[in-house]
Design a protein around this motif. Structure first.
Motif: not given
Length: 117
Positions: A83-106
């Motif tokens: 459960l901890v690994i799954l939640l950690g991976l979900s947090s990393v995926a959500a942060f990367l999604s936010f980073l690439f889809l919102y912050l790095m939008e051209p």
């Protein structure tokens, strides 16, 4: 007595440093179109599995410590770790999604219709 920092062993900090380095290399490789990020993740996985499989104490110490003691086993340990690994991976995926889809939008500049002086 083993060396402890903030109540945890040095090995945990080694694993954290390993995975942070792999994540940074993965993010860098996304921008440079190289495949070093995939290699870093694979290498970090292999090194982590090797470190997990290394025994932490000798058999003589284990026999000496278990004489006269009752061992208590945590049967839910695997599920908690999963459960901890799954939640950690979900947090990393959500942060990367936010980073690439919102912050790095051209964002391109809009052309001016006319110039006022």
């Amino acid at each position: 007595m083993p060396t402890r920092v903030l109540g945890v062993g040095v090995g945990l900090f080694i694993v954290i440093l390993l995975w942070v380095t792999a994540a940074i290399l993965c993010c860098i490789s996304l921008r440079t179109q190289k495949y070093i990020g995939v290699a870093a993740i694979i290498l970090a996985t292999i090194v982590s599995l090797i470190l997990i499989c290394i025994p932490r104490e000798s058999e003589n110490e284990a026999i000496f410590e278990t004489e006269g003691l009752v061992k208590i086993y945590d049967t839910l340990f695997v599920w908690r770790v999963t459960l901890v690994i799954l939640l950690g991976l979900s947090s990393v995926a959500a942060f990367l999604s936010f980073l690439f889809l919102y912050l790095m939008e051209p964002r391109s500049a809009k052309a001016l219709a006319h110039w006022n002086r």
